[in-house]
Design a protein around this motif. Structure first.
Motif, short mmCIF file in Angstrom:
data_model
loop_
_atom_site.label_atom_id
_atom_site.label_comp_id
_atom_site.label_asym_id
_atom_site.label_seq_id
_atom_site.Cartn_x
_atom_site.Cartn_y
_atom_site.Cartn_z
N THR A 9 0.85 -1.18 0.00
CA THR A 9 0.00 0.00 0.00
C THR A 9 0.89 1.23 0.00
OG1 THR A 9 -0.14 -0.04 2.40
CG2 THR A 9 -1.90 -1.13 1.19
N THR A 10 0.33 2.36 -0.42
CA THR A 10 1.10 3.59 -0.57
C THR A 10 0.62 4.63 0.42
OG1 THR A 10 1.29 3.09 -2.92
CG2 THR A 10 1.88 5.32 -2.23
N ILE A 11 1.51 5.11 1.25
CA ILE A 11 1.17 6.11 2.27
C ILE A 11 0.79 7.43 1.61
CG2 ILE A 11 2.07 7.45 4.22
CD1 ILE A 11 3.85 5.03 4.86
N ASP A 12 -0.27 8.03 2.12
CA ASP A 12 -0.72 9.33 1.62
C ASP A 12 -1.45 10.05 2.75
OD1 ASP A 12 -1.14 11.32 -0.43
OD2 ASP A 12 -3.22 10.65 -0.56
N THR A 13 -0.68 10.49 3.74
CA THR A 13 -1.29 11.16 4.88
C THR A 13 -0.37 12.14 5.59
OG1 THR A 13 -2.64 10.76 6.85
CG2 THR A 13 -0.71 9.39 6.60
N PHE A 44 -10.65 -0.62 6.52
CA PHE A 44 -9.48 -1.33 6.02
C PHE A 44 -9.60 -1.43 4.51
CE2 PHE A 44 -6.65 -4.58 4.69
CZ PHE A 44 -5.53 -4.34 5.46
N PRO A 45 -8.60 -0.99 3.77
CA PRO A 45 -7.38 -0.38 4.27
C PRO A 45 -7.68 0.97 4.92
CG PRO A 45 -7.36 -0.47 1.85
CD PRO A 45 -8.62 -1.10 2.31
N PRO A 46 -6.79 1.39 5.81
CA PRO A 46 -7.02 2.64 6.52
C PRO A 46 -6.94 3.85 5.59
CG PRO A 46 -4.85 1.78 7.04
CD PRO A 46 -5.54 0.74 6.21
N LYS A 47 -7.50 4.95 6.04
CA LYS A 47 -7.51 6.17 5.22
C LYS A 47 -6.11 6.70 4.95
CE LYS A 47 -8.23 9.30 9.11
NZ LYS A 47 -9.18 10.20 9.75
N ALA A 48 -5.11 6.24 5.66
CA ALA A 48 -3.74 6.72 5.50
C ALA A 48 -3.08 6.26 4.21
CB ALA A 48 -2.89 6.27 6.68
N VAL A 49 -3.72 5.32 3.50
CA VAL A 49 -3.12 4.80 2.26
C VAL A 49 -4.04 5.03 1.07
CG1 VAL A 49 -1.74 3.07 3.50
CG2 VAL A 49 -3.97 2.43 2.59
N ILE A 50 -3.45 5.26 -0.10
CA ILE A 50 -4.26 5.58 -1.28
C ILE A 50 -5.11 4.40 -1.73
CG2 ILE A 50 -2.74 7.41 -2.08
CD1 ILE A 50 -1.66 5.48 -4.20
N GLN A 51 -4.75 3.19 -1.38
CA GLN A 51 -5.52 2.03 -1.79
C GLN A 51 -6.90 2.00 -1.15
OE1 GLN A 51 -2.26 2.05 -1.29
NE2 GLN A 51 -1.52 1.35 -3.27
N ASP A 84 5.75 6.33 0.02
CA ASP A 84 6.43 5.10 0.44
C ASP A 84 5.43 3.95 0.43
OD1 ASP A 84 8.76 6.50 0.85
OD2 ASP A 84 8.67 6.41 3.05
N GLN A 85 5.91 2.77 0.06
CA GLN A 85 5.05 1.59 0.04
C GLN A 85 5.34 0.72 1.25
OE1 GLN A 85 5.38 -0.28 -3.84
NE2 GLN A 85 3.38 0.61 -4.30
N ILE A 86 4.26 0.26 1.88
CA ILE A 86 4.34 -0.64 3.03
C ILE A 86 3.33 -1.75 2.83
CG2 ILE A 86 5.09 1.16 4.63
CD1 ILE A 86 2.12 1.14 5.65
N ASP A 105 7.96 -2.63 6.03
CA ASP A 105 8.41 -2.16 4.73
C ASP A 105 8.10 -3.21 3.67
OD1 ASP A 105 11.66 -0.94 3.57
OD2 ASP A 105 9.67 -0.76 2.74
N ALA A 106 7.49 -2.80 2.58
CA ALA A 106 7.07 -3.73 1.54
C ALA A 106 8.24 -4.42 0.85
CB ALA A 106 6.24 -3.00 0.50
N TYR A 107 9.41 -3.89 1.01
CA TYR A 107 10.55 -4.43 0.26
C TYR A 107 11.45 -5.31 1.12
CZ TYR A 107 8.85 -0.92 -2.88
OH TYR A 107 8.03 -0.18 -3.67
N THR A 108 11.01 -5.70 2.30
CA THR A 108 11.87 -6.50 3.17
C THR A 108 11.79 -7.98 2.86
OG1 THR A 108 10.18 -6.61 4.89
CG2 THR A 108 11.82 -4.84 5.07
N GLN A 109 10.82 -8.40 2.08
CA GLN A 109 10.72 -9.84 1.79
C GLN A 109 11.23 -10.18 0.42
OE1 GLN A 109 6.86 -11.48 2.51
NE2 GLN A 109 7.34 -11.73 4.66
#
Length: 109
Positions: A9-13, A44-51, A84-86, A105-109
């Motif tokens: 998801t992409t943060i937008d807040t 869900f998803p929370p309002k903090a993400v654009i998705q 940022d993507q998480i 972090d979305a890129y840790t896996q």
């Protein structure tokens, strides 16, 4: 109970403009879900993400749990910036906050 893991998801807040977009997403998401005395409408998803896009899944929950988990999520998002993507991981199992979300972090896996 099975844990749920979302796609990135992409943060937008963070910025003032992003906060305004987050509020608009929240208003659109809860439209059609009446208020219930003693309950909050959790998204869900929370309002903090654009998705969220104003199409979040809504669940009624106690205000204490909803606001505590929202504050907790806000603290988890502190090191991140708009864009940022998480990944959000629903961590209901054994959690003292029935609606708590944990992000990584979305890129840790």
């Amino acid at each position: 109970m099975v844990s749920f893991q979302s796609a990135p998801t992409t943060i937008d807040t963070k910025s003032a403009a992003a906060k305004a977009r987050a509020i608009a997403r929240s208003v659109k998401s809860v439209a059609g879900y009446p208020t219930i005395a003693g309950k909050d409408r959790d998204e869900f998803p929370p309002k903090a993400v654009i998705q969220n896009a104003g199409t979040a899944h809504i669940q009624y929950m106690t205000p204490t749990d909803n606001r505590a988990s929202g504050a907790f999520l806000g603290k988890l998002l502190t090191p991140y910036n708009d864009g940022d993507q998480i990944e959000l991981i629903d961590a209901l199992i054994g959690s003292p906050l029935s609606g708590a979300l944990f992000c990584r972090d979305a890129y840790t896996q």
